[in-house]
Scaffold this motif. Structure first.
Motif, short mmCIF file in Angstrom:
data_model
loop_
_atom_site.label_atom_id
_atom_site.label_comp_id
_atom_site.label_asym_id
_atom_site.label_seq_id
_atom_site.Cartn_x
_atom_site.Cartn_y
_atom_site.Cartn_z
N ALA A 1 0.40 -6.31 5.92
CA ALA A 1 -0.71 -5.86 5.28
C ALA A 1 -0.76 -5.98 3.95
N GLY A 2 0.40 -6.52 3.42
CA GLY A 2 0.56 -6.69 1.96
C GLY A 2 0.62 -5.42 1.11
N ILE A 3 1.12 -4.32 1.62
CA ILE A 3 1.50 -3.32 0.80
C ILE A 3 2.99 -2.76 0.95
N SER A 4 3.32 -1.90 0.26
CA SER A 4 4.82 -1.52 0.30
C SER A 4 5.12 -0.31 1.52
N PRO A 5 6.39 -0.89 2.05
CA PRO A 5 6.97 0.16 3.03
C PRO A 5 6.65 1.74 2.59
N GLU A 6 6.91 1.91 1.36
CA GLU A 6 7.00 3.22 0.78
C GLU A 6 5.40 3.68 0.93
N TYR A 7 4.57 2.93 0.72
CA TYR A 7 3.05 3.66 0.73
C TYR A 7 2.60 3.82 2.38
N VAL A 8 3.30 2.73 3.11
CA VAL A 8 2.93 3.10 4.77
C VAL A 8 3.41 4.44 5.05
N ALA A 9 4.54 4.54 4.45
CA ALA A 9 5.25 5.98 4.73
C ALA A 9 4.35 7.18 4.34
N ARG A 10 3.91 6.94 3.12
CA ARG A 10 3.35 8.20 2.56
C ARG A 10 1.76 8.42 3.41
#
Length: 266
Positions: free
Chosen positions: A42-51
């Motif tokens: 998706a082109g985003i950070s793993p941390e953002y997916v977690a949040r």
């Protein structure tokens, strides 16, 4: 966990890594995608997916939602649900302009053909590389000027050549289509703004006064490219269900050298 987070987690868990091109053979505790894999797709950070999944992040943007939907291979109905959960519920009085992932996937498979997506008021939303190569990079124009009616009636693209007959048909068809759109979205300020701008054009005003109503479905034009010369094209307009978007596929005219020239540009 929020409803949005629960949905994202469920969709991630059900996604087969092999189907979306993830071939990491390391052992998995679950059958679906890892957070890091979804983030990369998706082109985003793993941390953002977690949040997002844990309900700790602010509402994602429409662009992030679209990227997640494409990465997870969501259906159009699922993507619409994702948009609603993220606070982007469709307004029936406004023209839709979000491109569903299924349409993006179609465009991805049409790399050898110039393709563009317009909304119901003929505002250019998306295009592929070959479209930009043939007609010029749309980002060279201001966002408000990326509209098929504005480009046509204000003669803003010197690469487009039409016969008098082709121009007359194209303009009449576009204006009749806009008339139909103005009835469907009578409260959309973007429709009113476009009509107000076009009111200064004599050709548009004469056609608008005819009160003709129709859907614009096809056209013929020739693109004149500085490197390969004239490319005769047939424009085929496909309207998407529920979103009222217009997918314009420009195919090479038969018995011409257009196919060869498109291949050279591609």
């Amino acid at each position: 966990m929020s409803d949005l987070g629960a949905a994202l987690r469920a969709w991630r868990d059900r996604t087969d890594p092999a189907v979306v091109g993830v071939t990491n053979a390391s052992p998995r505790r679950v059958a679906g995608l890892r957070r890091g894999e979804l983030a990369a797709l998706a082109g985003i950070s793993p941390e953002y997916v977690a949040r997002l999944e844990q309900g700790r992040a602010a509402t994602p943007s429409a662009q992030v939602c679209t990227s997640l939907a494409r990465a997870l291979r969501l259906s159009d109905d699922e993507e619409a649900h994702l948009m609603r959960l993220a606070g982007f519920a469709a307004d029936p009085d406004r023209i839709p302009h979000l491109i569903p992932s299924s349409l993006h996937r179609v465009i991805d498979h049409l790399g050898g053909t110039p393709v563009a997506v317009y909304d119901a008021v003929w505002r250019l939303l998306h295009w592929n590389r070959l479209f930009a190569a043939v007609f010029g990079d749309p980002t060279d124009a201001a966002v408000d000027d990326r509209n098929a009616l504005i480009i046509q009636f204000e003669s803003r693209n010197p690469r487009v050549r039409q016969t008098d007959t082709e121009r007359a048909y194209f303009e009449q068809s576009l204006v009749a289509d806009l008339r139909a759109t103005s009835a469907r979205y009578s409260n959309d300020p973007d429709v009113a703004a476009l009509i107000s701008r076009m009111a200064g054009n004599d050709r548009f005003c004469r056609l608008w006064a005819l009160q003709a109503v129709a859907n614009h479905e096809s056209a013929h034009k020739t693109a004149v490219h500085p490197g390969v010369g004239a490319i005769p094209l047939d424009a085929n307009v496909l309207t998407t269900q529920n979103t009222d978007l217009r997918l314009v596929v420009l195919t090479p005219r038969t018995n011409t050298t257009a196919r060869e020239k498109l291949d050279r540009l591609g």
